[in-house]
Write an enzyme that holds these catalytic residues in place. Structure first.
Site, PDB file in Angstrom:
ATOM      1  N   CYS A 101       0.840  -1.193   0.000  1.00 38.50           N
ATOM      2  CA  CYS A 101       0.000   0.000   0.000  1.00 38.50           C
ATOM      3  C   CYS A 101       0.879   1.248   0.000  1.00 38.50           C
ATOM      4  O   CYS A 101       1.735   1.419   0.870  1.00 38.50           O
ATOM      5  CB  CYS A 101      -0.917   0.007   1.219  1.00 38.50           C
ATOM      6  N   LYS A 140       1.871  -9.342  -0.055  1.00 38.73           N
ATOM      7  CA  LYS A 140       1.747  -8.550  -1.275  1.00 38.73           C
ATOM      8  C   LYS A 140       2.686  -7.358  -1.182  1.00 38.73           C
ATOM      9  O   LYS A 140       2.659  -6.618  -0.198  1.00 38.73           O
ATOM     10  CB  LYS A 140       0.315  -8.076  -1.504  1.00 38.73           C
ATOM     11  N   ASN A 202       0.706  -8.755 -10.618  1.00 40.74           N
ATOM     12  CA  ASN A 202      -0.444  -7.870 -10.438  1.00 40.74           C
ATOM     13  C   ASN A 202      -0.151  -6.517 -11.080  1.00 40.74           C
ATOM     14  O   ASN A 202       0.987  -6.070 -11.101  1.00 40.74           O
ATOM     15  CB  ASN A 202      -0.732  -7.702  -8.933  1.00 40.74           C
ATOM     16  N   GLY A 203      -1.198  -5.894 -11.616  1.00 37.34           N
ATOM     17  CA  GLY A 203      -1.073  -4.543 -12.146  1.00 37.34           C
ATOM     18  C   GLY A 203      -1.600  -4.412 -13.558  1.00 37.34           C
ATOM     19  O   GLY A 203      -1.066  -5.026 -14.483  1.00 37.34           O
ATOM     20  N   GLY A 226      -7.312  -6.433  -9.781  1.00 39.56           N
ATOM     21  CA  GLY A 226      -8.033  -5.551  -8.875  1.00 39.56           C
ATOM     22  C   GLY A 226      -8.976  -4.632  -9.617  1.00 39.56           C
ATOM     23  O   GLY A 226     -10.132  -4.962  -9.867  1.00 39.56           O
ATOM     24  N   ARG A 227      -8.479  -3.443 -10.006  1.00 43.63           N
ATOM     25  CA  ARG A 227      -9.351  -2.458 -10.640  1.00 43.63           C
ATOM     26  C   ARG A 227      -9.953  -2.962 -11.944  1.00 43.63           C
ATOM     27  O   ARG A 227     -11.073  -2.611 -12.307  1.00 43.63           O
ATOM     28  CB  ARG A 227      -8.568  -1.158 -10.868  1.00 43.63           C
TER      29      ARG A 227
END
Length: 399
Positions: A101, A140, A202-203, A226-227
């Protein structure tokens, strides 16, 4: 896919996204299919131990929401260890540690991306959590704090020695936030840094093609989304179908699968269009999108109550509307709804208004169709021509 003692039906994961990946959305994704493991919003370890009402709401679940991991953030060894034991005692499948984060208020207390800057302290904390539970402990992270401090490979080796079951890597630095290009080569260095540990990339996974490219270019064992799932909750199902239609030998080599049954078996979708090496499932129809939007709202109301659920849904509905075609009439009204009846009225009025953009078959005219989603690492020489994914606003500003 196997993560420690946890056997998963898919190597596609729903990433935690604060304010969004709550119980209603997780249930929507699971009902559509294709996801192997979901993770809760990040939860403060101390708040969980203190039985804070908001923390307990973040980990709320039900039998259909399995397997589920709880993501913790914090930097106090004893709190993180005891919170992990609490999660295990409540019957969750895994514990995930947030080391990625980028938000200041998380980093300032030593959590999130700050954990990537103190490897020895982080290793001790992780080892205490691993020793305290029998369920898998994962982590993560990002590639590093900034481009001059790409500590992910070193941290990955430390975490493997500490006993984590898997590592999730967002292909950006803390400094990047959610801007710039996802660095696939950076994710690959993490894959190469560990001996046997599964690394999940991820990404910017917004399409099945992007998922395949991340597998191919990084050698990762799984992909976390995610998004991209908010634009397209069907992405997990579609990615599995797309990957399945590529030559098994090519896919096994790129993902380091072993054995004929390593790739999840899925039923092919009726709506597929042939491509050179596989099949791309067609985008869901407007009617299907509306069905899922309504289902999502019903779940929000069921979990949070009508007033709060509708209020929370004001920031979710525009994500769905991005793929409706022209949507200004919908967006300007849906952000004011307070009841399910008001939402139904907004949707009915919008459906009538939208008809002016349709052809005789009820399909959007070509000039009104949404542009294709393109991951940052797949963009051509003119990235400004592609739609950019906005950074979501939530309880934590940009996670």
């Amino acid at each position: 896919m196997q993560i420690g003692t946890l056997a998963l039906q898919s190597n596609l994961f729903l990433s935690p996204l604060a304010g969004y990946t709550n119980l209603p959305f997780r249930l929507v994704v699971r009902e559509i299919g294709g996801v192997g493991l979901c993770t809760t919003d990040l939860v403060n370890a101390r708040s969980l131990l203190e039985k804070n009402r908001n923390a307990l709401k973040l980990i709320e679940t039900r039998p259909a929401d399995t397997p589920l991991a709880v993501q913790l953030f914090g930097s106090v060894l004893e709190e993180m260890r005891d919170a992990a034991a609490k999660i295990e005692s409540l019957g969750y499948a895994a514990v995930d540690i947030n080391m990625g984060c980028p938000v200041r208020k998380v980093c300032n207390v030593g959590g999130g991306s700050a954990m990537m800057t103190e490897l020895a302290k982080t290793a001790a904390l992780v080892r205490s959590m691993v020793n305290a539970v029998k369920i898998p402990v994962t982590a993560k992270m990002r590639l590093g704090w900034d481009d001059e401090n790409l500590t992910a490979p070193d941290l990955a080796r430390v975490l493997e020695d500490a006993g984590v079951a898997a590592i999730f890597v967002h292909g950006r630095t803390r400094q990047q936030g959610f801007g710039g290009t996802v660095n696939l080569a950076g994710i690959r260095t993490v894959v190469q840094a560990v001996k046997h540990l599964p690394v999940i990339g991820n990404g910017d996974i917004t399409t099945p093609e992007a998922a395949k490219m991340m597998f191919d270019e990084t050698g990762c064992a799984g992909v976390s989304i995610g998004r991209g799932a908010f634009y397209n909750p069907w992405i997990f199902q579609h990615a599995l179908q797309y990957l399945k239609n590529f030559r098994r030998g090519e896919l096994c080599e790129s993902q380091n699968f072993h054995g004929r049954d390593a790739l999840p078996r899925v039923q092919a979708d009726r709506q597929v269009s042939p491509t050179e090496n596989g099949a791309l499932p067609l985008e869901p129809t407007f009617a299907e999108r509306v069905r899922v939007v309504c289902r999502h709202l019903d779940l929000m109301i069921g979990v949070f109550g009508e007033q709060r659920g509708c209020r929370m849904f004001r920031k979710i509905a525009p994500w769905y509307a991005k793929r409706f075609g022209p949507c200004r009439e919908f967006n300007k009204r849906v952000v004011q709804v307070s009841t399910r009846a008001e939402f139904d009225e907004v949707l009915e009025n919008y459906t009538r208004w939208r008809q002016q953009f349709l052809d005789a078959n009820g399909e959007l005219l070509p000039r009104f169709r949404p542009p294709p989603l393109v991951a940052s690492f797949m963009q051509g020489p003119a990235p400004s021509r592609h739609e950019q994914i906005p950074v979501p606003k939530g309880p934590v500003e940009i996670w």
